[in-house]
Write an enzyme that holds these catalytic residues in place. Structure first.
Site, PDB file in Angstrom:
ATOM      1  N   HIS A 157       0.867  -1.218   0.001  1.00  0.00           N
ATOM      2  CA  HIS A 157       0.018  -0.014   0.026  1.00  0.00           C
ATOM      3  C   HIS A 157       0.744   1.385   0.020  1.00  0.00           C
ATOM      4  CE1 HIS A 157       1.162   0.206   4.236  1.00  0.00           C
ATOM      5  NE2 HIS A 157       0.620   1.382   4.400  1.00  0.00           N
ATOM      6  N   HIS A 212       1.581   6.712  -0.392  1.00  0.00           N
ATOM      7  CA  HIS A 212       0.870   6.126   0.338  1.00  0.00           C
ATOM      8  C   HIS A 212      -0.867   6.098   0.075  1.00  0.00           C
ATOM      9  CE1 HIS A 212      -1.187   4.954   4.136  1.00  0.00           C
ATOM     10  NE2 HIS A 212       0.164   4.799   4.724  1.00  0.00           N
TER      11      HIS A 212
END
Length: 619
Positions: free
Chosen positions: A528, A543
């Site tokens: 992620h 992110h």
């Protein structure tokens, strides 16, 4: 204490209190004398909120604060436990190479400390000129004469001011030093004929018209005082040291330093007279007006003060530096206004308007360090505008009648006559218009200088570097760009992790693309988050989503590995937004520059001229 946090950071980053040997300030700068300059983290200081820039070289260590530097300085002195009488210059051993710079540094800082009263005299002269010209106040009236005395007293008693300021630089009691100045300016000494001491005939010297004897006298006073304190018991030093110091130094000042000052003053006058007779002042006026911003960057602009003061004391006016400095300031303002008219970014417009007004009023450090060093091209604008404006003033023989700069100082040129004032106005207008036109024509490097797009990569930028001093981060996906402050995660919203941007993605496009060109340095096991480092040293974190680490990789597919070289628009990952939504996760993407403190500035492009660009990093 309004600036306690800033001062704490500065003290820590310069190596602590023990690394400080002396502190002074001028109109915009905190001037420090450090025992070991290598202990100072210059780059970290530059990135402090409240610091414009830092000048660190063999000449000086200066932290540019702004026009509120006096307030910062006062609190700084309290926090390090020093009063004004404790200020001193560096005690490091001087080599033959460093001695000339040390002398110039002491003279410059002594002049800088009294610059406010010199400017005040200039402003008073300007007000009086306007009142007299408009007929509101007759030059013969008692009121005018009183105000005129207020102005002239600054230069009449200049040696007294210099005695106090140089005494603080040299760590000697300023009140004892002032006795040297007041004695030299007394009716019995100043301009008196037929004087002798110990049988030695003294030349006739107007001590009110020279500053060199008092500076040399205070220097000798500091040496003699330290020497006497070594041999006289502390219990009686208060009675004997000041008296003996004055009785030793004052005769030497009259016998040696007075003539030396007279010779130096005459020598400077001769040098500039030769220049005026054979070439003309115009070339120096033009060169200085064109290059003053470079001297400001080096921290060396104040070295002209002794020459300016010598002009005023010997000639009654300054034919070079005061007009040139004002013209240069106006040219700096013109360059900033050129950028103000050029940019379409609201944030930049506000910034340029603020620092442009500051430059117009004669304080150009915010412009030079905040814009000129960042974009480089405004230097060219001032070289052209300031140089030609200075040429006009020099050829017209414009004279500066007192020390005052910027727009507020222009009325003081009326004291030199109407023609003097008119030619100065013409020179300033020309310098302003030319500098603004050149800056506008050259343009702002961040605008309109992008490279060709590669249509094969989703019509995205193939190289994030547009200019030598800027890096651009593009969008990582289609969607809406928003400011970090709007993100629900406080760690990102507060910029604790660094500056950057956020993107609310278009869920129909599940590909996450690289915002820059560089090496993949981090791939989180949960897929992620990704780290990329560019060749310029910019460390970028991408992110995806908020708290999506809890999915432990579910819904994410990675397309890169650590060590991969990646270009703008290459795929980093693919995301299943429907899965994130079904599990209640916020899919907002954050793009962060994690080493924000390493760069001059990072600007979020709210009004995007190019839809691909989201962030500008100034190196």
């Amino acid at each position: 204490m309004r600036y306690e946090a800033l001062n704490k950071e500065i003290i820590n980053l310069i190596g602590g209190k023990d690394n400080i040997q002396g502190v002074a300030h001028c109109v915009t700068r905190l001037r420090l004398s450090l025992k070991d300059k290598t202990k100072a983290d210059v780059e970290a200081i530059k990135n402090l909120d409240g610091v414009i820039d830092v000048v660190s070289n063999d000449v000086a260590f200066q932290i540019i604060i702004g026009t509120h530097v006096t307030d910062v300085y006062t609190e700084f002195m309290e926090m390090i436990g020093l009063g004004e009488d404790n200020e001193t210059v560096s005690d490091e051993k001087l080599t033959l190479k460093k001695i000339p710079m040390a002398i110039l540094s002491v003279i410059s800082e002594s002049m800088t400390s009294i610059v406010e009263v010199l400017i005040a005299a200039g402003m008073i002269a300007g007000f009086l000129s306007i009142l007299s010209l408009t007929g509101l106040l007759s030059a013969e009236s008692p009121t005018y004469q009183i105000m005129e005395t207020l102005k002239t007293s600054v230069f009449t008693f200049l040696p007294v001011f210099l005695a106090a300021s140089s005494a603080r630089r040299l760590k000697v009691n300023p009140y004892v030093a002032m006795v040297l100045a007041t004695a030299a300016m007394s009716n019995n000494i100043n301009g008196a004929e037929g004087l002798s001491i110990f049988g030695y005939s003294l030349p006739t010297i107007e001590y009110a018209n020279t500053f060199i004897p008092i500076l040399l006298g205070v220097w000798l006073l500091s040496v003699v005082t330290k020497y006497l304190e070594k041999f006289i018991p502390k219990s009686v030093q208060m009675f004997f040291v000041p008296a003996l110091s004055l009785m030793i130094v004052f005769p030497i000042m009259l016998i040696a330093f007075g003539p030396i000052g007279m010779w130096i003053g005459s020598g400077l006058n001769w040098l500039f007279d030769v220049l005026a007779q054979n070439v003309g002042y115009w070339i120096v006026v033009s060169l200085y007006a064109a290059t003053q911003p470079f001297l400001i960057v080096l921290g060396a602009a104040n070295f002209t003060f002794p020459i300016i003061v010598n002009f005023f004391t010997e000639l009654g006016f300054d034919p070079i530096f005061t007009p040139a400095a004002t013209i240069s300031d106006i040219a700096v303002c013109g360059a900033i206004i050129g950028y103000l008219l050029k940019t379409k970014n609201k944030k930049e417009k506000d910034t340029f308007a603020s620092i442009g007004f500051s430059a117009l009023m004669g304080v150009t450090e915010p412009a030079v360090f905040g814009v000129f060093l960042k974009y480089r091209k405004p230097f060219i604008a001032v070289i052209v505008g300031g140089g030609i404006g200075g040429l006009i003033a020099g050829l017209a023989g414009v004279k500066g009648m007192t020390m005052a700069w910027g727009l507020a100082g222009l009325p003081a040129f009326l004291a030199g006559g109407t023609a003097n004032f008119v030619w100065m106005i013409i020179a300033c207008i020309v310098s302003f218009i030319l500098a603004a036109a050149v800056a506008y024509g050259l343009g702002i490097p961040s605008e309109g200088q992008g490279e060709e797009k590669d249509e094969s990569k989703d019509d995205r930028l193939v190289n994030s570097t547009f200019t030598s001093n800027q890096v651009f981060l593009s969008k990582v996906s289609s969607g809406k760009i928003v400011e970090l402050s709007t993100v629900s995660d406080k760690a990102f919203a507060s910029e604790a992790l660094g500056k950057g941007y956020a993107l609310i993605p278009d869920i129909d496009n599940q590909d996450i693309l690289s915002p820059t060109t560089g090496e993949v340095t981090v791939v989180f096991p949960t897929k992620h988050a990704y780290g990329i480092k560019t060749k310029e040293g910019v460390e970028v974190l991408v992110h995806i989503g908020i708290d999506t680490v809890n999915l432990e990789g579910e819904g994410f597919e990675s397309h890169v590995e650590v060590g991969d070289q990646i270009s703008v628009g290459d795929k980093l990952a693919t995301v299943d937004y429907q899965l994130l939504d079904s599990k209640g996760f916020d899919s907002t993407i954050m793009v962060i520059v994690t080493n924000t403190a390493d760069f001059l500035d990072i600007v979020f492009l709210e009004d995007q001229l190019n839809d691909d660009i989201a962030l500008t990093i100034f190196i």
